[in-house]
Design a protein around this motif. Structure first.
Motif, mmCIF file in Angstrom:
data_model
loop_
_atom_site.group_PDB
_atom_site.id
_atom_site.type_symbol
_atom_site.label_atom_id
_atom_site.label_comp_id
_atom_site.label_asym_id
_atom_site.label_seq_id
_atom_site.Cartn_x
_atom_site.Cartn_y
_atom_site.Cartn_z
ATOM 1 N N ARG A 1 -12.844 19.182 6.264
ATOM 2 C CA ARG A 1 -13.642 19.440 7.477
ATOM 3 C C ARG A 1 -13.162 18.584 8.641
ATOM 4 N NH1 ARG A 1 -18.610 19.470 4.149
ATOM 5 N NH2 ARG A 1 -18.786 17.278 4.706
ATOM 6 N N GLN A 2 -12.609 17.426 8.321
ATOM 7 C CA GLN A 2 -12.105 16.521 9.346
ATOM 8 C C GLN A 2 -10.674 16.880 9.752
ATOM 9 O OE1 GLN A 2 -13.544 12.473 8.568
ATOM 10 N NE2 GLN A 2 -11.655 11.742 9.508
ATOM 11 N N GLY A 3 -10.110 17.916 9.137
ATOM 12 C CA GLY A 3 -8.765 18.370 9.494
ATOM 13 C C GLY A 3 -7.661 17.456 9.020
ATOM 14 N N ASN A 4 -7.945 16.642 8.003
ATOM 15 C CA ASN A 4 -6.969 15.693 7.460
ATOM 16 C C ASN A 4 -6.437 14.743 8.543
ATOM 17 O OD1 ASN A 4 -5.675 14.732 5.097
ATOM 18 N ND2 ASN A 4 -3.762 15.655 5.771
ATOM 19 N N LYS A 5 -7.347 14.380 9.494
ATOM 20 C CA LYS A 5 -6.968 13.485 10.582
ATOM 21 C C LYS A 5 -7.951 12.327 10.671
ATOM 22 C CE LYS A 5 -4.728 16.966 13.401
ATOM 23 N NZ LYS A 5 -4.688 17.643 14.689
ATOM 24 N N CYS A 6 -7.456 11.216 11.153
ATOM 25 C CA CYS A 6 -8.263 10.010 11.343
ATOM 26 C C CYS A 6 -9.289 10.242 12.457
ATOM 27 C CB CYS A 6 -7.343 8.844 11.712
ATOM 28 S SG CYS A 6 -8.194 7.303 12.083
ATOM 29 N N ALA A 7 -10.549 9.911 12.188
ATOM 30 C CA ALA A 7 -11.612 10.093 13.172
ATOM 31 C C ALA A 7 -11.510 9.088 14.318
ATOM 32 C CB ALA A 7 -12.980 9.958 12.499
ATOM 33 N N LEU A 8 -10.734 8.038 14.157
ATOM 34 C CA LEU A 8 -10.606 7.026 15.201
ATOM 35 C C LEU A 8 -9.424 7.326 16.126
ATOM 36 C CD1 LEU A 8 -11.815 4.373 16.265
ATOM 37 C CD2 LEU A 8 -10.212 3.164 14.802
ATOM 38 N N CYS A 9 -8.229 7.487 15.565
ATOM 39 C CA CYS A 9 -7.044 7.680 16.408
ATOM 40 C C CYS A 9 -6.621 9.146 16.528
ATOM 41 C CB CYS A 9 -5.875 6.838 15.885
ATOM 42 S SG CYS A 9 -5.155 7.434 14.339
ATOM 43 N N GLY A 10 -7.124 10.010 15.648
ATOM 44 C CA GLY A 10 -6.827 11.439 15.731
ATOM 45 C C GLY A 10 -5.509 11.851 15.098
ATOM 46 N N GLU A 11 -4.764 10.906 14.548
ATOM 47 C CA GLU A 11 -3.484 11.220 13.917
ATOM 48 C C GLU A 11 -3.710 11.669 12.469
ATOM 49 O OE1 GLU A 11 -0.439 11.105 15.461
ATOM 50 O OE2 GLU A 11 -1.526 10.628 17.299
ATOM 51 N N TYR B 1 -1.032 9.958 6.361
ATOM 52 C CA TYR B 1 0.318 9.995 5.803
ATOM 53 C C TYR B 1 0.468 8.900 4.758
ATOM 54 C CZ TYR B 1 0.882 6.141 9.067
ATOM 55 O OH TYR B 1 0.727 4.958 9.752
ATOM 56 N N GLY B 2 1.298 9.158 3.779
ATOM 57 C CA GLY B 2 1.686 8.149 2.797
ATOM 58 C C GLY B 2 0.547 7.617 1.959
ATOM 59 N N LYS B 3 0.867 6.538 1.226
ATOM 60 C CA LYS B 3 -0.099 5.921 0.323
ATOM 61 C C LYS B 3 -0.622 4.595 0.848
ATOM 62 C CE LYS B 3 1.688 7.882 -3.946
ATOM 63 N NZ LYS B 3 2.173 7.570 -5.287
ATOM 64 N N GLY B 4 -0.001 4.045 1.846
ATOM 65 C CA GLY B 4 -0.378 2.714 2.309
ATOM 66 C C GLY B 4 -1.403 2.757 3.426
ATOM 67 N N LEU B 5 -1.098 2.090 4.512
ATOM 68 C CA LEU B 5 -2.036 1.962 5.624
ATOM 69 C C LEU B 5 -2.304 3.270 6.348
ATOM 70 C CD1 LEU B 5 -0.876 -1.468 7.075
ATOM 71 C CD2 LEU B 5 -2.916 -0.989 5.721
ATOM 72 N N GLY B 6 -1.474 4.283 6.122
ATOM 73 C CA GLY B 6 -1.675 5.579 6.775
ATOM 74 C C GLY B 6 -2.500 6.544 5.955
ATOM 75 N N ASP C 1 -14.733 5.224 6.059
ATOM 76 C CA ASP C 1 -15.415 4.169 6.784
ATOM 77 C C ASP C 1 -16.887 4.219 6.386
ATOM 78 O OD1 ASP C 1 -15.809 2.109 8.695
ATOM 79 O OD2 ASP C 1 -16.494 3.603 10.151
ATOM 80 N N HIS C 2 -17.508 3.065 6.344
ATOM 81 C CA HIS C 2 -18.925 3.030 5.981
ATOM 82 C C HIS C 2 -19.647 1.965 6.788
ATOM 83 C CE1 HIS C 2 -17.219 -0.190 3.536
ATOM 84 N NE2 HIS C 2 -18.426 -0.716 3.496
ATOM 85 N N ASN C 3 -20.952 2.152 6.900
ATOM 86 C CA ASN C 3 -21.805 1.205 7.583
ATOM 87 C C ASN C 3 -21.962 -0.015 6.679
ATOM 88 O OD1 ASN C 3 -24.278 -0.188 8.307
ATOM 89 N ND2 ASN C 3 -24.689 1.536 9.668
ATOM 90 N N HIS C 4 -21.636 -1.176 7.188
ATOM 91 C CA HIS C 4 -21.676 -2.386 6.367
ATOM 92 C C HIS C 4 -23.096 -2.894 6.127
ATOM 93 C CE1 HIS C 4 -17.314 -3.321 6.122
ATOM 94 N NE2 HIS C 4 -17.309 -2.453 7.109
ATOM 95 N N LEU D 1 -10.950 7.350 8.076
ATOM 96 C CA LEU D 1 -10.050 6.690 9.017
ATOM 97 C C LEU D 1 -8.780 6.334 8.262
ATOM 98 C CD1 LEU D 1 -12.490 4.052 10.600
ATOM 99 C CD2 LEU D 1 -12.016 6.362 11.416
ATOM 100 N N HIS D 2 -7.675 6.135 9.013
ATOM 101 C CA HIS D 2 -6.506 5.530 8.372
ATOM 102 C C HIS D 2 -6.954 4.182 7.830
ATOM 103 C CE1 HIS D 2 -3.941 8.020 11.210
ATOM 104 N NE2 HIS D 2 -3.422 8.277 10.034
ATOM 105 N N LYS D 3 -6.338 3.738 6.769
ATOM 106 C CA LYS D 3 -6.696 2.420 6.249
ATOM 107 C C LYS D 3 -6.495 1.355 7.321
ATOM 108 C CE LYS D 3 -6.169 3.107 1.325
ATOM 109 N NZ LYS D 3 -5.416 2.791 0.112
ATOM 110 N N LYS D 4 -5.411 1.484 8.103
ATOM 111 C CA LYS D 4 -5.149 0.485 9.142
ATOM 112 C C LYS D 4 -6.216 0.522 10.231
ATOM 113 C CE LYS D 4 -1.976 3.409 11.743
ATOM 114 N NZ LYS D 4 -0.683 3.534 12.358
ATOM 115 N N CYS D 5 -6.691 1.718 10.592
ATOM 116 C CA CYS D 5 -7.754 1.831 11.598
ATOM 117 C C CYS D 5 -9.065 1.271 11.048
ATOM 118 C CB CYS D 5 -7.937 3.291 12.021
ATOM 119 S SG CYS D 5 -6.524 3.979 12.908
#
Length: 144
Positions: free
Chosen positions: A74-84, A87-92, A97-100, A109-113
């Motif tokens: 539903r999110q289009g396989n894109k990060c909700a923060l940066c829109g990219e 990709y990959g297994k690491g930070l991409g 994301d969750h409410n702490h 989100l991307h892991k890095k985002c």
């Protein structure tokens, strides 16, 4: 010792033939175990991956794999923060994301985002200050 004598005392893979190592059929138990293990690992690799994925998603997020995949689609396989795209297994790769405070899931989100957002501890004031800081320095002005 002739090669025939060696074959009587060892199996074709070099394991010593002892009463403890021979099956009821006269085959080498060590060879049989290696063969069974390799066969099981080849056969079960995909199902093992799926089982680990199912367990991990349920443990981390408390939802089913189907719900996880549906929300990601539903999110289009894109990060909700940066829109990219993810990709990959690491930070991409995608991270939920969750409410702490209450633990509610938000969006992928991307892991890095997600890490970057987490470092701001969900503080809007700090995020706004970061935007002002970046705007100030992106225009080449240094206000020291």
């Amino acid at each position: 010792m002739s090669s025939l004598g060696w074959r009587k005392s060892h199996c074709k893979n070099g394991h010593e033939r002892t009463p403890d190592n021979l099956s009821a059929y006269g085959t080498c138990k060590l060879c049989q175990k290696e063969c069974n293990t390799a066969s099981w690992q080849r056969r079960d690799k995909e199902s093992d991956f799926q089982r680990k994925r199912t367990t991990s998603i349920k443990r981390k997020y408390g939802i089913s794999v189907e719900e996880y995949d549906s929300r990601l689609a539903r999110q289009g396989n894109k990060c909700a923060l940066c829109g990219e795209e993810f990709y990959g297994k690491g930070l991409g790769s995608p991270a939920f994301d969750h409410n702490h405070i209450n633990g509610d899931l938000r969006e992928f989100l991307h892991k890095k985002c997600n890490v970057a957002l987490g470092l701001f501890e969900d503080c809007l004031e700090t995020c706004e200050k970061a935007v002002v800081y970046l705007q100030r320095h992106s225009q080449g002005k240094l206000l020291y």
